[in-house]
Scaffold this active site. Structure first.
Site, PDB file in Angstrom:
ATOM      1  CG  HIS A 273      -0.074  -0.013   2.633  1.00 40.16           C
ATOM      2  ND1 HIS A 273       0.659   1.093   3.066  1.00 40.16           N
ATOM      3  CD2 HIS A 273       0.223  -1.132   3.474  1.00 40.16           C
ATOM      4  CE1 HIS A 273       1.262   0.694   4.227  1.00 40.16           C
ATOM      5  NE2 HIS A 273       1.095  -0.460   4.255  1.00 40.16           N
TER       6      HIS A 273
ATOM      7  CG  ASP B  41       5.638  -3.207   5.721  1.00 42.36           C
ATOM      8  OD1 ASP B  41       4.659  -3.771   6.154  1.00 42.36           O
ATOM      9  OD2 ASP B  41       6.185  -1.955   6.469  1.00 42.36           O
TER      10      ASP B  41
END
Length: 426
Positions: A61, A336
């Site tokens: 994102h 991540d």
């Protein structure tokens, strides 16, 4: 119990954070590989032996508000105007479950909404900057797969494009912004963004849904802040920033807040300036300890089902067994904490935290004459030579072999997850 709490707070279910500047290590490639991966895409060259068949993009994102502010330091104002969506990112979309039913409940998102940051916004929310980053990623994919080669239709077509996201607002909005950039808001039909409930999520290491991973992860997370070098540096930075001894912080939390501030031009404590590189390094050291890439089982449990899905999509395309024969693009909006273990399993993690909007792209190519299948992997638009592959264009059998240690069918995953005999929760 406290370590499990910390684990949740540090945001393993969601994203932990970003790198300041990702100077990517460039792989040494053979001359032929470099020729194939130069500025002109292989498929536009008349002499190119490869035909592009399928693209899968797993991406992080965009920039967001921090998951938690560093306690006892100057506060940043996370005001609502930082979250306003640019007009060019609007599309007509709906969020559903994997079967097209109503969107499942979102316990992770609910946990963010129980807290409010200084300035009035919630933790972990996609900002205007983050929306633009994903729009730009969409434009990059457009240049590559619509403008340079006529691979995708220039208008969104649900038969061609599959969009899946974790059931968290920032990843759903990131997927929307990417699609807006990719198709320049052109759509004949509504975009369906598919999600699943927390227990069965495969787009991040699932500590909710996998009992064994929860136990192993809790132990590793608790240990990561107590490793001698990390603990000594943490003590120093706490003293320097004036953070009270009773505050439970770690380098991932510090990094998360620091990078979020820097990305949005908000003030950072001056003492952090000299610590930037050390914070970056220690956050990566911590996450490496948590995922322990040297322990096969741990990475299997973190990304095994996702890798199995990506490989399955390749096989279905080649064998013509997909229920959607015209599908050309799979988009997976994640975190991540998804990209790091995937890069580790692929053998190309460069010891740098993946920046906001980082992407791992898998292309499936078929040799025009021999019909042999090849996979090309890139990370943030840089081709990667996967260990175990004879070239950047990796023969599919070699690619499958390279991932065989980590890919897990859902049945195998479930049986491993439930096998917790002799293990105790911290």
């Amino acid at each position: 119990m406290r370590s499990r709490n910390l684990w949740t707070k540090a945001g393993v279910f969601g994203s932990v954070s970003v790198a300041f500047s990702s100077m990517l290590w460039s792989q040494k490639k053979t001359d032929s590989d470099q020729a194939a991966s130069s500025c002109t895409p292989a498929d536009t060259k008349p002499s190119s032996p490869y035909e592009l068949k399928l693209v899968q993009v797993l991406f992080r994102h965009g920039a967001r508000t921090p998951l938690k502010s560093i306690p006892d330091v100057m506060e940043a104002q996370w005001v609502p105007t930082l979250l306003e969506p640019p007009a060019h990112t609007h599309i007509n979309y709906v969020v559903t479950d994997l079967l097209g039913g109503p969107r499942p409940s979102a316990p992770v998102e609910d946990s963010y909404r129980r807290n409010i940051l200084t300035g009035g916004t919630f933790p972990g929310q996609l900002t205007t900057v983050g929306m633009q980053q994903l729009y730009e990623l969409g434009k990059r994919l457009r240049r590559k797969y619509i403008e340079e080669i006529p691979f995708l239709s220039s208008t969104f077509n649900p038969a061609e494009v599959y969009v899946r996201s974790t059931n968290i607002v920032r990843t759903i909005e990131s997927a929307k912004c990417l699609v807006a950039g990719l198709f320049q808001q052109k759509q004949k039909e509504i975009v369906h963004i598919l999600t699943t409930e927390a227990e069965s999520e495969i787009l991040y290491p699932n500590y909710h849904g996998c009992k064994l991973l929860k136990i192993l992860g809790s132990h590793r997370w608790a240990e990561s802040s107590t490793l001698p070098d990390i603990a000594a540096d943490l003590q120093s930075i706490q003293n320097e920033l004036g953070i009270a001894a009773h505050q439970h912080i770690d380098f991932i939390l510090i990094r998360d807040d620091m990078v979020a501030r820097e990305t949005h031009g908000l003030p950072c404590p001056p003492a952090l300036d000299t610590w930037k590189n050390k914070v970056e390094q220690r956050a990566v050291d911590m996450i490496c300890h948590v995922y322990e890439p040297s322990k096969r089982e741990n990475l299997q449990l973190c990304v095994g089902p996702l890798l199995h899905t990506l490989l399955g999509n390749l096989e279905e395309k080649l064998q013509g067994t997909s229920s959607e024969p015209n599908r050309k693009l799979f988009l997976y909006s994640a975190h991540d904490t998804t990209l790091i273990p995937c890069l580790m399993a692929l053998g190309v993690f460069d010891m740098r935290w993946p920046p906001y909007a980082a992407d791992i792209t898998l292309e499936l190519h078929q040799h025009r004459q021999t019909k042999e299948a090849f996979v090309k992997v890139s990370y943030i638009d840089q081709d990667q030579l996967i260990p175990g592959c004879s070239g950047v264009y990796c023969p599919l059998q070699e690619f499958k072999q390279a991932l065989s240690a980590y890919s897990l069918s859902s049945e195998l995953y479930q049986s491993l997850c439930n096998n917790t005999e002799g293990l105790t929760e911290p």
